[in-house]
Design a protein around this motif. Structure first.
Motif, mmCIF file in Angstrom:
data_model
loop_
_atom_site.group_PDB
_atom_site.id
_atom_site.type_symbol
_atom_site.label_atom_id
_atom_site.label_comp_id
_atom_site.label_asym_id
_atom_site.label_seq_id
_atom_site.Cartn_x
_atom_site.Cartn_y
_atom_site.Cartn_z
ATOM 1 N N ASP A 140 -6.039 1.219 -7.937
ATOM 2 C CA ASP A 140 -5.463 1.891 -6.768
ATOM 3 C C ASP A 140 -3.935 1.915 -6.812
ATOM 4 O O ASP A 140 -3.262 1.608 -5.822
ATOM 5 C CB ASP A 140 -5.933 1.223 -5.471
ATOM 6 C CG ASP A 140 -7.445 1.244 -5.328
ATOM 7 O OD1 ASP A 140 -8.062 2.248 -5.708
ATOM 8 O OD2 ASP A 140 -8.014 0.248 -4.838
ATOM 9 N N VAL A 141 -3.390 2.287 -7.966
ATOM 10 C CA VAL A 141 -1.938 2.295 -8.135
ATOM 11 C C VAL A 141 -1.340 3.507 -7.410
ATOM 12 O O VAL A 141 -1.785 4.636 -7.603
ATOM 13 C CB VAL A 141 -1.554 2.323 -9.624
ATOM 14 C CG1 VAL A 141 -0.047 2.234 -9.778
ATOM 15 C CG2 VAL A 141 -2.240 1.175 -10.371
ATOM 16 N N THR A 142 -0.333 3.252 -6.588
ATOM 17 C CA THR A 142 0.351 4.301 -5.836
ATOM 18 C C THR A 142 1.812 4.334 -6.257
ATOM 19 O O THR A 142 2.521 3.330 -6.147
ATOM 20 C CB THR A 142 0.265 4.047 -4.324
ATOM 21 O OG1 THR A 142 -1.114 3.936 -3.937
ATOM 22 C CG2 THR A 142 0.915 5.173 -3.541
ATOM 23 N N TYR A 143 2.276 5.510 -6.753
ATOM 24 C CA TYR A 143 3.642 5.665 -7.232
ATOM 25 C C TYR A 143 4.476 6.453 -6.221
ATOM 26 O O TYR A 143 3.928 7.217 -5.414
ATOM 27 C CB TYR A 143 3.655 6.434 -8.556
ATOM 28 C CG TYR A 143 2.993 5.738 -9.707
ATOM 29 C CD1 TYR A 143 3.704 4.859 -10.508
ATOM 30 C CD2 TYR A 143 1.651 5.966 -10.010
ATOM 31 C CE1 TYR A 143 3.106 4.226 -11.582
ATOM 32 C CE2 TYR A 143 1.041 5.339 -11.082
ATOM 33 C CZ TYR A 143 1.770 4.467 -11.864
ATOM 34 O OH TYR A 143 1.179 3.841 -12.919
ATOM 35 N N TRP B 228 9.659 1.107 -5.174
ATOM 36 C CA TRP B 228 8.465 0.283 -5.073
ATOM 37 C C TRP B 228 7.204 1.114 -5.245
ATOM 38 O O TRP B 228 7.173 2.301 -4.941
ATOM 39 C CB TRP B 228 8.437 -0.489 -3.758
ATOM 40 C CG TRP B 228 8.316 0.352 -2.515
ATOM 41 C CD1 TRP B 228 7.171 0.694 -1.847
ATOM 42 C CD2 TRP B 228 9.392 0.949 -1.774
ATOM 43 N NE1 TRP B 228 7.453 1.453 -0.745
ATOM 44 C CE2 TRP B 228 8.815 1.636 -0.672
ATOM 45 C CE3 TRP B 228 10.783 0.968 -1.935
ATOM 46 C CZ2 TRP B 228 9.582 2.323 0.254
ATOM 47 C CZ3 TRP B 228 11.543 1.675 -1.019
ATOM 48 C CH2 TRP B 228 10.950 2.332 0.064
ATOM 49 N N ALA B 229 6.189 0.460 -5.781
ATOM 50 C CA ALA B 229 4.855 1.036 -5.939
ATOM 51 C C ALA B 229 3.853 -0.034 -5.532
ATOM 52 O O ALA B 229 4.175 -1.234 -5.518
ATOM 53 C CB ALA B 229 4.613 1.485 -7.387
ATOM 54 N N SER B 230 2.647 0.375 -5.221
ATOM 55 C CA SER B 230 1.620 -0.557 -4.756
ATOM 56 C C SER B 230 0.378 -0.476 -5.636
ATOM 57 O O SER B 230 0.121 0.532 -6.293
ATOM 58 C CB SER B 230 1.222 -0.243 -3.304
ATOM 59 O OG SER B 230 2.303 -0.419 -2.434
ATOM 60 N N SER B 231 -0.391 -1.557 -5.619
ATOM 61 C CA SER B 231 -1.685 -1.569 -6.297
ATOM 62 C C SER B 231 -2.541 -2.663 -5.663
ATOM 63 O O SER B 231 -2.116 -3.345 -4.731
ATOM 64 C CB SER B 231 -1.512 -1.814 -7.803
ATOM 65 O OG SER B 231 -1.094 -3.133 -8.062
ATOM 66 N N VAL B 232 -3.745 -2.814 -6.199
ATOM 67 C CA VAL B 232 -4.639 -3.893 -5.791
ATOM 68 C C VAL B 232 -4.998 -4.682 -7.050
ATOM 69 O O VAL B 232 -5.508 -4.122 -8.026
ATOM 70 C CB VAL B 232 -5.918 -3.333 -5.132
ATOM 71 C CG1 VAL B 232 -6.886 -4.468 -4.799
ATOM 72 C CG2 VAL B 232 -5.564 -2.550 -3.869
ATOM 73 N N CYS B 233 -4.700 -5.966 -7.028
ATOM 74 C CA CYS B 233 -4.934 -6.835 -8.183
ATOM 75 C C CYS B 233 -5.830 -7.998 -7.758
ATOM 76 O O CYS B 233 -5.496 -8.716 -6.803
ATOM 77 C CB CYS B 233 -3.627 -7.372 -8.746
ATOM 78 S SG CYS B 233 -2.418 -6.089 -9.165
ATOM 79 N N ASP B 234 -6.947 -8.167 -8.446
ATOM 80 C CA ASP B 234 -7.922 -9.206 -8.082
ATOM 81 C C ASP B 234 -8.332 -9.092 -6.616
ATOM 82 O O ASP B 234 -8.508 -10.100 -5.921
ATOM 83 C CB ASP B 234 -7.359 -10.599 -8.363
ATOM 84 C CG ASP B 234 -7.201 -10.871 -9.852
ATOM 85 O OD1 ASP B 234 -8.022 -10.349 -10.637
ATOM 86 O OD2 ASP B 234 -6.256 -11.583 -10.227
ATOM 87 N N GLY C 272 0.799 -1.215 0.000
ATOM 88 C CA GLY C 272 0.000 0.000 0.000
ATOM 89 C C GLY C 272 0.831 1.264 0.000
ATOM 90 O O GLY C 272 0.288 2.363 -0.136
ATOM 91 N N THR C 273 2.161 1.136 0.154
ATOM 92 C CA THR C 273 3.045 2.300 0.172
ATOM 93 C C THR C 273 3.814 2.392 -1.149
ATOM 94 O O THR C 273 3.768 1.497 -1.983
ATOM 95 C CB THR C 273 4.036 2.225 1.330
ATOM 96 O OG1 THR C 273 4.947 1.127 1.123
ATOM 97 C CG2 THR C 273 3.313 2.022 2.653
ATOM 98 N N ALA C 274 4.546 3.489 -1.312
ATOM 99 C CA ALA C 274 5.409 3.681 -2.474
ATOM 100 C C ALA C 274 6.601 4.513 -2.038
ATOM 101 O O ALA C 274 6.503 5.341 -1.122
ATOM 102 C CB ALA C 274 4.649 4.374 -3.599
ATOM 103 N N GLY C 275 7.745 4.299 -2.679
ATOM 104 C CA GLY C 275 8.922 5.072 -2.320
ATOM 105 C C GLY C 275 10.159 4.565 -3.025
ATOM 106 O O GLY C 275 10.092 3.706 -3.913
ATOM 107 N N HIS C 276 11.314 5.088 -2.628
ATOM 108 C CA HIS C 276 12.591 4.602 -3.135
ATOM 109 C C HIS C 276 13.671 4.879 -2.106
ATOM 110 O O HIS C 276 13.656 5.922 -1.436
ATOM 111 C CB HIS C 276 12.936 5.245 -4.489
ATOM 112 C CG HIS C 276 13.108 6.729 -4.444
ATOM 113 N ND1 HIS C 276 14.342 7.346 -4.437
ATOM 114 C CD2 HIS C 276 12.199 7.730 -4.406
ATOM 115 C CE1 HIS C 276 14.188 8.656 -4.404
ATOM 116 N NE2 HIS C 276 12.888 8.912 -4.381
#
Length: 233
Positions: A221-224, A173-179, A163-167
């Protein structure tokens, strides 16, 4: 969901070895499910010999499978300082993990070195001898998304929260929700190559990867990572 992996930590893994590993994983999954009182619905192992897995780097501009997004990126953005070799795996949307390995061949290292300052040119010499330049993308789905971390410089390994994103420290890393399940999408690099590319190039490349895999897998819900943190490199 219970994911069980069996692996062989040696070179030249044969087709027979891979079939044996598949049987070990199935047996272990059944035993673990029985021990914790879960029902199992394992797919039957294929009756034919398992398909071969690529083990050699290929030209990145013609890469397919899990690296096809990178070939498309090169077509649109040009080679620049990016890797020219790739190692892809066949795409299987049911896989809980999907990755692509990218590497810089000696000729490409030489072309990049020609445009570097004296200090950075030392990095190029290292890439030709003992510290190759590489990038790796990997995505983790469902329970696997809760097992991802990176090696933090001067500290204990850091765990990435879904659910987080960063470097940080060569990891993106990035987060999303799949299925309906959490997913983490990552990019890692060799530490010397990280400086050669710079954060803006890496950000553009990483977004191209995340855009492709989340669209292909129907993720939401893609988080960059926040672009305001990037240096102008």
């Amino acid at each position: 969901m219970l994911n069980v992996t069996a692996r062989a930590d040696y070179d030249d893994v044969s087709a027979a070895d891979r079939e044996r590993l598949a049987r070990i994983a199935c047996t272990a999954a059944e035993a673990a499910a029985d021990r914790i009182g879960c029902k199992t619905r394992l797919a039957a192992l294929p009756g034919r010999q398992l398909a071969s897995v690529p083990v050699a780097l290929r030209p990145a501009k013609t890469a397919g499978g899990s690296c096809s997004w990178f070939a498309a990126h090169l077509t649109q953005q040009g080679q620049d300082r990016l890797p020219d070799r790739a190692l892809a795996i066949p795409l299987r949307n049911a896989n809980p993990l999907e990755g692509c390995l990218l590497a810089v061949g000696p000729d490409q290292v030489g072309r990049i070195a020609d445009e570097l300052n004296d200090d950075q040119r030392d990095y190029a010499r290292g890439a030709l001898t003992h510290s190759p330049w590489w990038l790796r993308t990997a995505s983790y789905f469902g329970p696997e998304a809760h097992t991802v971390g990176y090696e933090a410089l001067g500290a204990q390994d850091a765990i990435i929260k879904a659910g987080t994103a960063g470097h940080a420290d060569g990891a993106w890393w990035a987060s999303s929700v799949c299925d309906g399940k959490p997913a983490l999408h990552t990019l890692s690099s060799s530490y010397t190559y990280d400086d050669i590319l710079g954060s803006r190039r890496l950000n553009t490349l990483f977004r191209a990867y995340v855009d492709d895999i989340t669209k292909r897998r129907g993720c939401t819900d893609v988080t960059y990572p926040d672009a305001k943190d990037f240096r102008n490199l």
